[in-house]
Design an enzyme around this catalytic site. Structure first.
Site, PDB file in Angstrom:
ATOM      1  N   LYS A 435       0.846  -1.197   0.000  1.00 33.62           N
ATOM      2  CA  LYS A 435       0.000   0.000   0.000  1.00 33.62           C
ATOM      3  C   LYS A 435       0.882   1.248   0.000  1.00 33.62           C
ATOM      4  O   LYS A 435       1.574   1.518   0.970  1.00 33.62           O
ATOM      5  CB  LYS A 435      -0.921  -0.002   1.218  1.00 33.62           C
ATOM      6  CG  LYS A 435      -1.904  -1.162   1.231  1.00 33.62           C
ATOM      7  CD  LYS A 435      -2.747  -1.161   2.491  1.00 33.62           C
ATOM      8  CE  LYS A 435      -3.680  -2.361   2.529  1.00 33.62           C
ATOM      9  NZ  LYS A 435      -4.706  -2.295   1.480  1.00 33.62           N
ATOM     10  N   ARG A 480      -9.413 -11.970   2.452  1.00 32.88           N
ATOM     11  CA  ARG A 480     -10.445 -12.715   1.723  1.00 32.88           C
ATOM     12  C   ARG A 480     -10.031 -14.163   1.477  1.00 32.88           C
ATOM     13  O   ARG A 480     -10.865 -15.061   1.484  1.00 32.88           O
ATOM     14  CB  ARG A 480     -10.778 -12.000   0.415  1.00 32.88           C
ATOM     15  CG  ARG A 480      -9.748 -12.113  -0.669  1.00 32.88           C
ATOM     16  CD  ARG A 480     -10.177 -11.390  -1.922  1.00 32.88           C
ATOM     17  NE  ARG A 480     -10.306  -9.946  -1.687  1.00 32.88           N
ATOM     18  CZ  ARG A 480     -10.614  -9.067  -2.647  1.00 32.88           C
ATOM     19  NH1 ARG A 480     -10.839  -9.476  -3.870  1.00 32.88           N
ATOM     20  NH2 ARG A 480     -10.702  -7.793  -2.383  1.00 32.88           N
TER      21      ARG A 480
END
Length: 623
Positions: A435, A480
């Site tokens: 990020k 996820r």
């Protein structure tokens, strides 16, 4: 040792000294690190009994010198009977050490026969271990103990004008603030209060331009009242929602803190149109807002103010056992929300997966009559073929922990089996796609375990409320990919319904903003249940589409699927990915809470999701 001594004597600019002794097989390794203003110097001795003896003597010498010269109250010296078993931590005030300018920073040592990890620190009554010497700074940040506000709530049917105490707070709508031609209140309670104050209340409200809008508040200290102060707090155009009354409670808490009130009362300007059931939920929402508004997470601050508010009376909202029970429920859930906030607020060097698992185990031990805990390490996860979970966990030096809490009522049959699954990434760097850049929020990625905080917070509340007729399986997972393994695991428990919560996508924040969570489910019935629970909790959700045609972007040329699609519809494709791992016979909902998990204005966690989960479990318990 011959090199270290002269070096210390020679350099008066040394800023820190650290020594480590820890086992390598059957031998010992000694490492000393000295950091000066100009250079660093390292000495290593490996593999002989003499090294261990040297280290023991050296450390014992330092300890003796230090303990004789330091009288700082913040210094701590733990010296066991065996010099090689020394454990020193957080020395202060070492300016009086043998060499001026040298600060004794930290000393750790263990004998070669010890199985203790090289870093161990205490927080409260729990011991937490680091897992490699390379991360020896892990755990040096230790939170201070902060007490959850304890308030004695009571419901009374008395005249608000006659109430005696520090602060009387009145919730008013814009309609309640209407005045007649002579600038007197139309509302009966406000008119009575104004008369008692000789018209000063209406005069002050006009001068302050207080109209009852949501967010407005006015606190006055005027002669003529039995209470020291009176406050008016705006509810907006109407006051019919849990969200509005919880906001009223938070505003009331702010007023109580600013006035240093020890005792206070709350009432509404208009109660005649509120049903008895609504009065119960109204009192509960105000109590919840009050507790959450009073609490401040100051665990990582050098100083923190403790609220002085001790008692709150609810006037005009009923009395008796029913409302007292509702107020106790609000206290239980609010305590759980505060617990969830603390989990999310904790930095990643404090809240590791191991520590998160310890917090879960603590819930199980506290409510052992209804909870059991199963903590799976990497080896157990491998046996269960949790490849996705372990693939994500492999990127961290901290070992993974798969948490399974199971709630079973202490008596009576189980009618419904539910599963709450939370994403528990204690820090998300982004992996290969690290990020970076504006909007990446990497500095906030400690909140990527917000889903698991909601699940564990709900578990804490459920342990206190103890709903009958349901079995609740609470599991924690990471990302996820790991949510996929957790969903399979939950389905294998034979559950009827699953709700998973995750701070999953920035796309959902773009779509719904920072205050609303996205809901994805193919089940209309489950959507209605959660909507009802959300209305009761005062949290905001919005049902999003599960557009099956978007699955095309998730197909792979070399495998069954990829784990992420394109930028468009990112929250939808993420939900579609999770859907592949849920048994078709199980009702399932995915909640993307990336927006409301964090309050940018307060720079703190919100505890989002806990209240709704508890209400949903109770709804299934009573059905």
């Amino acid at each position: 040792a011959q090199l270290v001594g002269p070096f210390l004597t020679h350099s008066s600019r040394a800023a820190a000294v650290s020594f480590y002794l820890y086992p390598i097989g059957q031998t010992a390794r000694v490492e000393s690190l000295l950091i000066t203003a100009r250079w660093g110097f390292t000495i290593k001795s490996i593999g002989s009994p003499a090294a261990e003896k040297m280290a023991g003597s050296l450390l014992h010498s330092f300890a003796t010198s230090f303990s004789s010269c330091s009288s700082s109250s913040s210094s701590r010296l733990l010296l066991s009977h065996s010099p090689p078993s020394l454990f020193f931590t957080r020395f202060r005030g070492a300016a009086a050490f043998a060499v001026p300018g040298v600060r004794f920073s930290r000393v750790l040592a263990s004998s070669s026969s010890s199985s203790r990890s090289p870093l161990c620190y205490r927080r409260g009554q729990r011991s937490h271990m680091a897992h490699s010497i390379a991360r020896a700074t892990l755990g040096l940040t230790q939170p201070n103990a902060v007490d959850v506000p304890k308030i004695a709530f009571a419901a009374k049917e008395i005249d608000a004008v006659e109430w005696k105490g520090d602060l009387l707070a009145v919730g008013v709508t814009e309609k309640d603030m209407a005045k007649d031609e002579s600038s007197k209140f139309d509302n009966s309670l406000l008119k009575k209060l104004d008369s008692q104050l000789g018209g000063l209340l209406s005069e002050a409200s006009s001068e302050e331009d207080f109209t009852g809008k949501a967010g407005q508040s006015m606190v006055l200290r005027l002669p003529g009242m039995s209470s020291k102060r009176i406050g008016l707090i705006g509810l907006g155009q109407s006051s019919s929602t849990t969200f509005a009354f919880r906001g009223f409670g938070e505003a009331f808490a702010a007023a109580a803190k600013s006035t240093q009130a020890n005792s206070a009362a709350v009432t509404l300007a208009t109660t005649s149109s509120i049903s008895n059931d609504s009065k119960l939920s109204t009192a509960s929402a105000i109590a919840s807002g009050t507790l959450l508004g009073l609490y401040e997470d100051t665990r990582y601050k050098s100083e923190g103010k403790k609220p002085v508010l001790k008692s709150v009376d609810f006037v005009g909202l009923g009395s008796g056992a029913e409302i007292e029970k509702k107020l106790k429920y609000a206290e239980d859930v609010s305590t759980a929300v505060i617990f969830g906030k603390e989990l999310v607020n904790s930095p990643a060097n404090v809240l590791t997966p191991v520590v998160l698992a310890e917090e879960a185990s603590k819930i199980a031990s506290t409510y052992s009559d209804v909870f059991t805990a199963t903590i799976l390490d990497a080896e157990k996860c491998e046996e269960l073929k949790m490849g996705s979970y372990l693939g994500v966990a492999a990127a961290s030096a901290n070992p993974p922990r798969f948490i399974h809490l199971c709630y079973k009522p202490s008596s009576g049959p189980v009618k419904t089996k539910l599963a709450l699954v939370g994403k528990g990434l204690t820090f998300d760097s982004g992996g290969y796609n690290i990020k970076t850049g504006a909007g990446c929020s990497i500095e906030l990625m400690k909140f990527d375990m917000g889903g698991s905080a909601a699940v564990l917070g709900a578990a804490k509340a459920i342990g206190q409320v103890k709903p009958p007729g349901v079995e609740v399986n609470n599991t924690d997972a990471e990302g996820r990919l790991t949510l996929a393994d957790a969903l399979v695991y939950a389905c294998n428990q034979g559950v009827d319904k699953i709700i998973d919560l995750a701070t999953l996508t920035g796309a959902c924040v773009v779509a719904l903003g920072p205050s609303i969570a996205g809901v994805f489910t193919p089940s209309d019935d489950l959507a209605k249940e959660v909507s009802t629970a959300a209305e009761a909790s005062g949290e905001k959700f919005w049902r999003m589409p599960l557009e099956e045609s978007y699955w095309e972007s998730m197909k792979s040329g070399v495998a069954d699927m990829v784990n992420t699609g394109g930028r468009q519809g990112g929250s939808i494709t993420a939900a579609l990915f999770l859907k592949q791992f849920v048994d078709e016979k199980v009702q399932w909902m995915h909640i993307d809470m990336a927006g409301p998990v964090w309050n940018d204005k307060k720079r703190a966690a919100t505890g989002f999701g806990i209240g709704t989960l508890v209400e949903w479990v109770l709804l299934n318990s009573s059905s």
